[in-house]
Design a protein around this motif. Structure first.
Motif: not given
Length: 222
Positions: A55-57, A81-92, A118-123
């Protein structure tokens, strides 16, 4: 032609699965009487979120606008679910989550999404925002801070998570203490000596529940 991935379509899918019994069960565990409940079992909510994970953000944002419990649960689940996807825009994902933090106001919304979004983005980034949240007067924010740290602990990085636990060791809220205990348990599974040092120094300030949870990491080594 596939169904559009919209907030309206999600609501229709949830309403098709509504149950009076489930509505009563969910209502009984919510703390905010203003929250509306459709009455859908959690497994079905997650299935609907999975079906809409692309789904679009902008539509996820619309779900977060809702006062319906299940719609916001779908929203945070889609973010997870989106955070688990390879190549996702984690910042968005992170920026949407943080901008709508006021709508992520139940323990399960936080637990469902904070570690990966949050945690994955801030690694590989400064974690000042987690320390700001840990010092917030809003106890949902404090729970979010330590819950986001779960993913940081998983990476083997313990300094900031331990510092967050230091801030929250004497927190008066049970639902903050529960996840401080979980964070400490996971720290102990990575480095038992650092957990023992923390418990020697601050253990008496933890709630009994948090202390028991933390110590399971040590008990499992015995």
């Amino acid at each position: 032609m596939p169904e559009p991935l919209t907030a309206e379509a999600v609501r229709a899918a949830l309403e098709a699965e509504a149950s009076v019994d489930q509505r009563a069960k969910i209502r009984a565990r919510l703390t905010d009487d203003a929250t509306e409940v459709i009455g859908v079992r959690m497994g079905t909510v997650f299935d609907i979120a999975k079906a809409n994970e692309r789904m679009p953000l902008s539509e996820v944002d619309r779900l977060l606008d809702s006062d319906v419990y299940e719609l916001r649960m779908v929203a945070v689940s889609i973010l997870d679910f989106q955070a688990r996807r390879k190549g996702v825009d984690r910042q968005a994902l992170y920026e949407l989550w943080m901008r709508r933090l006021d709508r992520i106001d139940t323990w399960d919304y936080i637990d469902r999404s904070a570690p990966r979004v949050v945690g994955w983005y801030l690694l590989d980034k400064p974690r000042d925002v987690l320390f700001e949240l840990a010092r917030s007067p809003d106890w949902w924010h404090r729970r979010a801070a330590v819950t986001a740290a779960f993913w940081i602990i998983r990476s083997g990085d313990l300094d900031d998570p331990l510092a967050l636990c230091d801030i929250l060791a004497a927190d008066p809220e049970h639902l903050v203490q529960t996840n401080v205990g979980v964070a400490l348990r996971e720290i102990g599974r990575v480095d038992a000596a650092r957990l023992r040092e923390f418990l020697d120094r601050r253990g008496d300030e933890l709630s009994a529940h948090a202390r028991r949870t933390a110590r399971t990491a040590l008990d499992q080594r015995n």
